[in-house]
Design an enzyme around this catalytic site. Sequence first.
Site, mmCIF file in Angstrom:
data_model
loop_
_atom_site.group_PDB
_atom_site.id
_atom_site.type_symbol
_atom_site.label_atom_id
_atom_site.label_comp_id
_atom_site.label_asym_id
_atom_site.label_seq_id
_atom_site.Cartn_x
_atom_site.Cartn_y
_atom_site.Cartn_z
ATOM 1 N N ARG A 240 -5.404 21.368 -1.588
ATOM 2 C CA ARG A 240 -4.068 20.808 -1.787
ATOM 3 C C ARG A 240 -3.883 19.584 -1.138
ATOM 4 O O ARG A 240 -4.680 19.056 -0.188
ATOM 5 C CB ARG A 240 -3.093 21.963 -1.096
ATOM 6 C CG ARG A 240 -3.033 23.364 -1.629
ATOM 7 C CD ARG A 240 -1.981 24.292 -0.985
ATOM 8 N NE ARG A 240 -1.908 25.424 -1.619
ATOM 9 C CZ ARG A 240 -0.938 26.388 -1.045
ATOM 10 N NH1 ARG A 240 -0.273 25.969 -0.355
ATOM 11 N NH2 ARG A 240 -1.036 27.576 -1.730
ATOM 12 N N HIS A 241 -2.968 18.908 -1.830
ATOM 13 C CA HIS A 241 -2.360 17.560 -1.316
ATOM 14 C C HIS A 241 -2.136 17.540 0.160
ATOM 15 O O HIS A 241 -1.385 18.482 0.782
ATOM 16 C CB HIS A 241 -1.548 16.895 -2.193
ATOM 17 C CG HIS A 241 -1.929 16.746 -3.610
ATOM 18 N ND1 HIS A 241 -2.952 15.864 -3.883
ATOM 19 C CD2 HIS A 241 -1.365 17.275 -4.826
ATOM 20 C CE1 HIS A 241 -3.013 15.908 -5.387
ATOM 21 N NE2 HIS A 241 -2.078 16.815 -5.802
ATOM 22 N N GLU A 242 -2.623 16.400 0.814
ATOM 23 C CA GLU A 242 -2.124 16.372 2.200
ATOM 24 C C GLU A 242 -0.772 16.236 2.333
ATOM 25 O O GLU A 242 0.118 15.635 1.368
ATOM 26 C CB GLU A 242 -2.845 14.878 2.855
ATOM 27 C CG GLU A 242 -2.669 14.796 4.212
ATOM 28 C CD GLU A 242 -3.329 15.959 5.120
ATOM 29 O OE1 GLU A 242 -2.336 16.719 5.658
ATOM 30 O OE2 GLU A 242 -4.399 15.941 5.549
ATOM 31 N N ALA B 2 -8.103 17.380 -2.811
ATOM 32 C CA ALA B 2 -7.210 17.280 -4.021
ATOM 33 C C ALA B 2 -6.518 15.769 -3.969
ATOM 34 O O ALA B 2 -6.215 15.355 -5.007
ATOM 35 C CB ALA B 2 -5.996 18.035 -3.712
ATOM 36 N N ASP B 3 -6.722 15.186 -2.893
ATOM 37 C CA ASP B 3 -6.424 13.619 -2.943
ATOM 38 C C ASP B 3 -7.004 12.558 -3.571
ATOM 39 O O ASP B 3 -6.974 11.618 -4.033
ATOM 40 C CB ASP B 3 -5.735 13.029 -1.727
ATOM 41 C CG ASP B 3 -4.582 14.176 -1.133
ATOM 42 O OD1 ASP B 3 -3.905 14.371 -1.793
ATOM 43 O OD2 ASP B 3 -5.015 14.176 0.375
#
Length: 580
Positions: free
Chosen positions: A213-215, A223-224
């Site tokens: 998942r994004h930070e 994800a980034d």
Amino acid sequence: MDEAQLTVNNELSYEVQVSWMSQRCYQCLYQQLGVVPAGLEPGQPSSVNFVVSTQHEITLQINSTPIELELCKIPFHFGEHGNYSLWVKTLNASFGVNCSVVTDKDPVNSYIPILVAFLIYALLALVFAIGKKVWGLDAVRGLVLRLGSSMETERLINSELGPTRVVPPVTDNVLPPPLTSSKRLRSLDTFRGISLVIMVFVNYGGGRYWFFRHESWNGLTVADLVFPWFVFIMGTSIALSINALLRAGATRCSLLRKAVWRSLQLFIIGVLVINPNYCQGALAWENLRIPGVLQRLAWSYLVVACLDLLVARGQLDVLTVDAWWSPAIDFLLYWPAWLCVILLEVLWLFLTFQLPVPDCPAGYLGPGGIGDMGLYVNCTGGAAGFIDRLLLGEKHMYQNPSSRVIYATRIPYDPEGVLGSINSILMAFLGLQAGKIILHYRERPKSIMSRFLIWGLLLGVVSAFLTKCSTDQGFIPVNKNLWSLSYVTTLACFAFVLLMLIYYIVDVNKWWSGAPFYYPGMNSILVYVGHEVFEDYFPFHWQMSNSQSHAEHLIQNLVATSCWVIISYLLYKKKIFWKI
């Protein structure tokens, strides 16, 4: 998922307050977990059960009440589904307090499903590679040919369809030949496909693991990585495409019209994709989200295509290679475009650090919320968030930013907002530079790879300087939500190095065909739009027996992603491509 049970046992003669803070939360306020009453009597503690997060290490703080005196502070990384006890005891007669954490039930290893999935896909890749080698043996081909011929003869005799004819077996391997006679670099489509497949996987949930998942704010997760890489390779494709069209005799005006039209289509499709309203009635205009992934791609594509049309040359063979500046010809030849990009970056720096934002300090890059000791609650994103709220309005922005996960922010923030689009142009332009390198040194693979490495090194040095090699304490931290300058230089550094490796393996030595990533890379728009539109439909989504299982989520997300890879392969075989 990602939770454990904590039982706090208080043997003190007064009640205590339990608070917590994630170690990934920079300069954050402690959040209250609860209050534990005083011990009933000596040797009989009072107990209260709490649920704690297991994604990151957290720090527990025990305070006395009502005087708010800190008794102890304990950093601990709890394990998923584990049961733990925190004992708060009197250490000695001088009223010293001892706090210790005991494991009552061992946690589960939630990362085993990832290992199993990796081994399964590795085994499939190994079987495919061995099968391809075996199929290439003359003895195996001859045996299949003889079997195919005899079976066809028997079928024709039995069906009385006429004279016997031998139909040669299909001997094409899984990878068909290139679509055109020109040398198309498979590494570019493979790079694009890798970015796209990871993007689809993380958008589907990534097994609900935090690193897929994004930070929440500063830093990087898997994800980034992928969206900037997609922007980067788009810039590379722009350089190669415009050069080919100019060589074919197309005019710059016609290419400009094509670029504008394509950008408009991307923007419209993006608005439609991110505003689904299936079975919920009419979509209200006042809640329509305007920024998005495809919208940012459209904007970056338009600006970078225009810059390339300003300086691109159709014939590169006639350029001199004897001048003193010829080793940097792929850079110096396009200085007007570089000047424009530098001016855009100066604009980003000025707006980011000098634009006055009400009730926020100048140059604020933090998440707001409980970050920075709660001093700037409504300053999420600083100038970037302020510009979006001013130009777009809060209701036209993303309502659930990743900063809410750890920093408990309160206001909307859009990671694809207006100010960050300037740096996405820089990312695409760096990809354009990679394309220029390929064009100028297309017959010299070593020169291409060496220049990719040099660019990667230079961008890595810039990133190290901007971030001070830290997550939160640099001049400009790496931040996907802001699309900060260091985020772009870091991801571009990775992109140059990764592209060099793929180019060396796929196009230079031909050790790998690029499969299976090559196929979605050839149909990227269709796969991206399709995975967004059909996200909630079978076989991409189904009702799980245990929605709190990482394993079930991982299986579902991997199956959904694999389906799109298979779909892109079938479309490739049918020569069906969605071009805009």
